[in-house]
Every structure is written in C-alpha cells, then in structure tokens.
Write a protein that holds these residues in place. Structure first.
Motif: not given
Length: 410
Positions: A174, A200, A350, A353, A356
């Motif tokens: 991320s 994500p 990501y 996000a 992870t």
C-alpha cells in the motif's frame, strides 16, 4: 535520530523497516541490551504513521481482539495480541503525555499530530541506544553458518553490515508513492517461505461508467448504512466519490469483496424499513415517497435512489404518494432499501489502499517469537505477514504487538 556517529558493521539485531512494527521491535530489543540497527530506504522515519488517521494517527483500538483480523490462519495473531495489548500501547502514549481521544467504536486518535507517535518511538529507541539509518537501500542479503548459528550479511547503499538476528518489517504494497515495495516478500521467498496472494484492502471501490453517470451528482454525499458482503456486515458511513464508493463501511467490506461479487446496502439501518413506511402511510398519507425517505436520508440521496432502475417505476421517480402503495408494493420498496445491490467493478488499488491483504504465509513462522521455522535468526513482523486488521487502529495494534513480541527474542 542523528546519523553522524560511526556505524558498527556488526550488530546483534538488524531491523529492515523504520515503520510501526520495526521501531517497536527495535526499542524492545534495545531494552534487553541488544545492539540494534534499523535500516530504511525512505528519507523519513515512520512515513505511514505520520499520514495515518488524517494526520492524527488512529494508534490503537480499545476493542482489539483476534476477530478483527483476516488471515489464512485465524489463530496466529492471538498470542501476540494477548501479550502486548492496546492498554500497553496506551500506557506508552500516556508516558509521553500525548493527548488522545476516543473517536468512535474504540478508535484512539492523537488530539494533535501523528508525528507525536513517531517522536515517542524514536525517543524510546534513542534511550536504549538503537541506531536508525534512513536513505539506505538493501542491495543483497546472504548468510553463512558459524557454529550452526547463521550470520546475515547485508550489502547496502550505506555499506556492509552483519547480524545474527535479521528482522523484516517492510510492510505491504500500500502507498507505493511513499516507497512501499514487495521487498519483504522477496526476502521471504529467498528463504523458502510461501506468499499468500496479495491485494489492496481497506480501499475504495470503483463502479461502472453507467452507474457513475446516474449517481454523479452525489459525489461527496455520505450516509450511515449497513454494508454486507460474503457474510460480513459493517454499520458505518458510505461516501459517494467521483469514481465509485468509499467511506468507513466500504473500506471495511472491501477486505471481503472479490471481483464479480455484489455488495448489499441497507440505507435505513436505524429502523425496520417496512414498519417505517407502513407507519408513514398513517402519519403522512399524502406525502411523496422521496419526502418520506428524506426523514432518514438526505433529500438528494432519497431522490437519486428513487430514480434508479425499477424503483423509478415503482415510486414514480419518488413522487408517488406513500398512501398509494399496496401491501406487496410496500414490501418491495422496503426490501429494496434494506438490500440495495451494487456490483463494484474493482478497487482504487494499492495507491489508495490503507493496507495489503495477504502476505507471508504464517504456517512457517512462530506465533510466539516471529522467527522463521525454515531459517534460524530470520524474523517477520507487521503487515508483511498474512495478518490484516479491520479499519480503526487494529493494524497499528498488530504492528505494536508483533514488534514487541519479536523484540523479546531477537
């Protein structure tokens, strides 16, 4: 942390990653008298901590328990969370007189800046002699066995270093713009560990072009809802965006959503939709549907929902008087508003996000020491492992707990 003093080439412990778990591990090991070096490729310590919680760092959650975490092995997180609790980290925050407040659902935030959390961790590290080196890229890791004890040799952009205890605290994928990479996974694979496929998590969801055209005017509008997907439900806010949907409820459910799955939204979480509508027939018989719904939703949201798909006919675009619904029509309307189906097209990736999902498989990592069962002297902590928390301070608590527990054994 000053970096001008000469660096030793040999350390008892080397931690790769100056984030939440890495710093916690370093200070814990330092308290035991271990000579510790922390290396990070970034130019600043604790970057993710600083930006978290809107700049105020949601540093833990009072309601932390194993059920707040996703992993292929749901039992793995139990030991660490019980040995270093939310109360333990709260005590550390209080030691530095950092003012905090409980926001909602047990979430603790700094009253002031996230930097205070980084500062206290760095101060703790400094007090026990930990050396932190930023802007240092790891170029290679090798090991050799000396009297059956592995010694790890690190080739870096700042020189060569060696240690008997190597800790990987590199986080997930991320926020790649802040330097997140898959380096930790590469180290794990180098020593025979499997990686649970990553994706994500705690991330906004995207919607189709057609859907966006219909709900474009709602960008920025939020509502408290219950969102459900794959047997999981969360009661928090949903936010319309220019690319789809976000807000705490959506971020939470995104960890359970998979491609082609639908999510279901209850727009009236505080009431029984049918009972509310039935009562409205008696109370405001001549009122239009959109007017009745606006008692619990914003007018814009009520109008937009009534214009959507089959509801446009059923509600006459929201203008149908509430008294004009038959029993079956009222049931249909209530069901739509309690089980509103959406099918996202994907996530914002990501880049947006917060964490992870997936990571290093925990089956070959000790839940007590966080040492690899395949390679002595190699430890994995924090987000790089296949342990992902819900939104609300749970991922930080996992970082503190895993870092502290590993720090007692490195």
């Amino acid at each position: 942390m000053p970096q001008s003093k000469p660096l030793l080439s040999e350390y008892d412990v080397i931690v790769i990653g100056a984030g939440a778990s890495g710093l916690m591990c370093a200070l814990t090991a330092g308290e035991r008298g271990r000579r510790v070096l922390v290396l990070d490729h970034s130019n600043k310590i604790g970057k993710k901590i600083i930006i978290s919680g809107g700049g105020r760092c949601n540093f833990t959650n009072l309601c932390t328990e194993p059920g707040n975490y996703l992993s292929d092995n749901g039992h793995f997180c139990k030991s660490a969370l019980s040995r270093y609790t939310q109360w333990d980290f709260q005590a550390l925050v209080d030691k530095y007189q950092v003012a905090w407040h409980e926001k909602t659902l047990g979430q603790l935030f700094c009253d002031d800046r996230s930097q205070q959390i980084v500062d206290l961790l760095v101060s703790e590290c400094r007090d026990v002699g930990v050396t932190i080196r930023t802007k240092t890229k790891i170029e290679g890791i090798e090991h050799q066995n000396n009297d059956r004890t592995p010694v790890y040799h690190l080739e870096t952009s700042s020189g060569k270093f060696s240690t008997q205890s190597l800790v990987v605290a590199t986080g997930g994928l991320s926020f790649p713009t802040m330097g997140a990479t898959g380096f930790g996974y590469q180290v794990a694979e180098q020593y025979g560990h499997n990686i649970i496929p990553t994706c994500p998590a705690l991330v906004p969801l995207t919607m189709s072009k057609k859907w966006l055209e219909q709900f474009a005017e709602l960008s920025g509008v939020s509502a408290e809802v219950i969102v459900s997907c794959n047997g999981q439900s969360f009661k928090e806010n949903l936010l319309f965006t220019h690319r789809g949907i976000s807000g705490p409820a959506i971020l939470q459910v995104s960890s359970y959503w998979k491609v082609n799955d639908s999510i279901f939204v209850n727009w009236l979480p505080a009431v029984s939709a049918y009972d509310f509508l039935k009562e409205a027939q008696q109370r405001r018989a001549k009122a239009e549907t959109q007017t009745i719904l606006a008692e619990h939703l914003t007018k814009r949201l009520a109008n937009a929902l009534c214009e959507h798909g089959k509801l446009r006919l059923l509600t006459e675009s929201g203008r149908k008087a509430i008294s004009h619904y038959s029993h079956s029509e009222l049931e249909q309307l209530a069901n739509e508003f309690e089980n509103w189906e959406m099918q996202p097209t994907g996530t914002e990736g990501y880049k947006k996000a917060e964490v992870t999902l997936g990571g290093i498989c925990t089956s070959k990592v000790s839940s007590k020491t966080f040492e690899s069962r395949l390679q002595p002297g190699l430890f994995f902590i924090g987000e790089v492992l296949d342990v992902t928390g819900h939104l609300g301070g749970f991922n930080f608590q996992w970082a503190w707990a895993s870092g502290h527990c590993a720090g007692q054994f490195v």
